[in-house]
Each structure stands twice: as structure tokens, then as C-alpha cells.
Scaffold this motif. Structure first.
Motif, PDB file in Angstrom:
ATOM      1  N   ALA A   8      27.891  36.877  32.607  1.00 37.00           N
ATOM      2  CA  ALA A   8      28.791  36.999  31.466  1.00 37.00           C
ATOM      3  C   ALA A   8      28.034  36.944  30.149  1.00 37.00           C
ATOM      4  CB  ALA A   8      29.849  35.900  31.510  1.00 37.00           C
ATOM      5  N   SER A   9      26.979  36.163  30.081  1.00 38.76           N
ATOM      6  CA  SER A   9      26.243  36.057  28.835  1.00 38.76           C
ATOM      7  C   SER A   9      25.341  37.262  28.600  1.00 38.76           C
ATOM      8  CB  SER A   9      25.427  34.764  28.809  1.00 38.76           C
ATOM      9  OG  SER A   9      24.465  34.790  29.840  1.00 38.76           O
ATOM     10  N   LEU A  18      37.227  39.438  34.572  1.00 36.64           N
ATOM     11  CA  LEU A  18      36.516  40.415  35.398  1.00 36.64           C
ATOM     12  C   LEU A  18      35.335  39.779  36.114  1.00 36.64           C
ATOM     13  CD1 LEU A  18      36.686  43.338  32.891  1.00 36.64           C
ATOM     14  CD2 LEU A  18      37.774  43.274  35.136  1.00 36.64           C
ATOM     15  N   VAL A  19      34.679  38.852  35.452  1.00 36.68           N
ATOM     16  CA  VAL A  19      33.567  38.137  36.083  1.00 36.68           C
ATOM     17  C   VAL A  19      34.108  37.243  37.195  1.00 36.68           C
ATOM     18  CG1 VAL A  19      31.680  36.505  35.699  1.00 36.68           C
ATOM     19  CG2 VAL A  19      32.193  38.238  33.981  1.00 36.68           C
ATOM     20  N   SER A  20      35.266  36.650  36.967  1.00 37.53           N
ATOM     21  CA  SER A  20      35.879  35.812  37.992  1.00 37.53           C
ATOM     22  C   SER A  20      36.236  36.622  39.233  1.00 37.53           C
ATOM     23  CB  SER A  20      37.142  35.137  37.452  1.00 37.53           C
ATOM     24  OG  SER A  20      36.818  34.282  36.388  1.00 37.53           O
ATOM     25  N   LEU A  21      36.632  37.883  39.040  1.00 33.62           N
ATOM     26  CA  LEU A  21      36.962  38.726  40.188  1.00 33.62           C
ATOM     27  C   LEU A  21      35.741  39.011  41.058  1.00 33.62           C
ATOM     28  CD1 LEU A  21      39.505  41.260  38.701  1.00 33.62           C
ATOM     29  CD2 LEU A  21      39.905  39.643  40.554  1.00 33.62           C
ATOM     30  N   GLU A  81      27.573  43.233  36.992  1.00 32.67           N
ATOM     31  CA  GLU A  81      26.134  43.347  36.750  1.00 32.67           C
ATOM     32  C   GLU A  81      25.739  44.742  36.267  1.00 32.67           C
ATOM     33  OE1 GLU A  81      24.260  42.194  40.353  1.00 32.67           O
ATOM     34  OE2 GLU A  81      24.782  40.088  40.123  1.00 32.67           O
ATOM     35  N   ARG A  82      26.631  45.702  36.388  1.00 30.87           N
ATOM     36  CA  ARG A  82      26.278  47.092  36.091  1.00 30.87           C
ATOM     37  C   ARG A  82      26.708  47.565  34.713  1.00 30.87           C
ATOM     38  NH1 ARG A  82      26.423  51.109  40.678  1.00 30.87           N
ATOM     39  NH2 ARG A  82      24.991  52.005  39.200  1.00 30.87           N
ATOM     40  N   GLY A  83      27.385  46.749  33.934  1.00 28.09           N
ATOM     41  CA  GLY A  83      27.746  47.182  32.594  1.00 28.09           C
ATOM     42  C   GLY A  83      29.139  46.762  32.176  1.00 28.09           C
ATOM     43  N   GLU A  84      29.668  47.483  31.197  1.00 31.90           N
ATOM     44  CA  GLU A  84      30.956  47.139  30.609  1.00 31.90           C
ATOM     45  C   GLU A  84      32.110  47.741  31.411  1.00 31.90           C
ATOM     46  OE1 GLU A  84      31.214  47.872  26.402  1.00 31.90           O
ATOM     47  OE2 GLU A  84      29.039  47.744  26.259  1.00 31.90           O
TER      48      GLU A  84
END
Length: 95
Positions: A8-9, A18-21, A81-84
Motif C-alpha cells: 500500500a505504501s 483493494l489491498v485487503s482483497l 503489486e502490479r499498479g493502480e
């Protein structure tokens, strides 16, 4: 450092859910609720992208439905990990 926090950072996310998913230890109910919340947040983007195709003669409601399904597909397949997410979802919705 926790890997989810470092992901996330590294990227500027508009929606930390989205990171939680990406976390694999969610229950199916928790995953479903998160997916629903993210979809509701990004639904205006899907509608906006669908409206671009109204000149093709297709019904706006049909276009919105297809864009919404593509948004759900993008949410389920997104890898932080791959982008926005917005860029990924935009490409997925436009097909």
C-alpha cells in the motif's frame, strides 16, 4: 514490515480495501462485502466509460450492465503489486 502495508505504501491507492482483497485469509462473506463496497465506490467510473459507447446505438442500460460486470471482474482479478486499480479497471471495462 507487513507485506500488505508495504504494498500500500509503494503505490498511491484511492481505496485501501483493494489491498485487503489481496489478503487470502478473508472469509467468503468478508470478501463478498469488500467486493461489493469497492464496486459501489467505482460504479460511477463504469457508468462514465459505458456512456462513451452510446453513439454505437446500444442501450445505455445494457452498456452500464456490461461495464458493471467488467468492473466486478477487475475487482476480483486485481493484483495490488502490479499498479493502480483505476487504470486496470479502465482497461478491463473498455475490453
Amino acid at each position: 514490515m507487513d507485506p500488505v502495508i508495504s504494498i500500500a505504501s509503494d503505490h498511491a491507492y484511492s481505496d485501501p480495501r483493494l489491498v485487503s482483497l489481496a489478503n487470502s485469509d478473508l472469509t467468503p462473506l468478508e470478501r463478498s462485502q469488500l467486493e461489493d463496497a469497492v464496486a459501489r465506490t467505482h460504479l460511477p467510473m463504469a457508468r462514465r466509460l459505458a456512456s462513451r459507447f452510446t453513439r454505437t446505438g446500444a442501450d445505455f442500460d445494457d452498456l452500464t450492465q456490461v461495464a458493471s460486470l467488467a468492473l466486478v471482474k477487475a475487482i476480483r482479478r486485481f493484483n495490488p503489486e502490479r499498479g493502480e486499480f483505476e487504470k486496470y479497471a479502465h482497461a478491463t471495462i473498455n475490453g
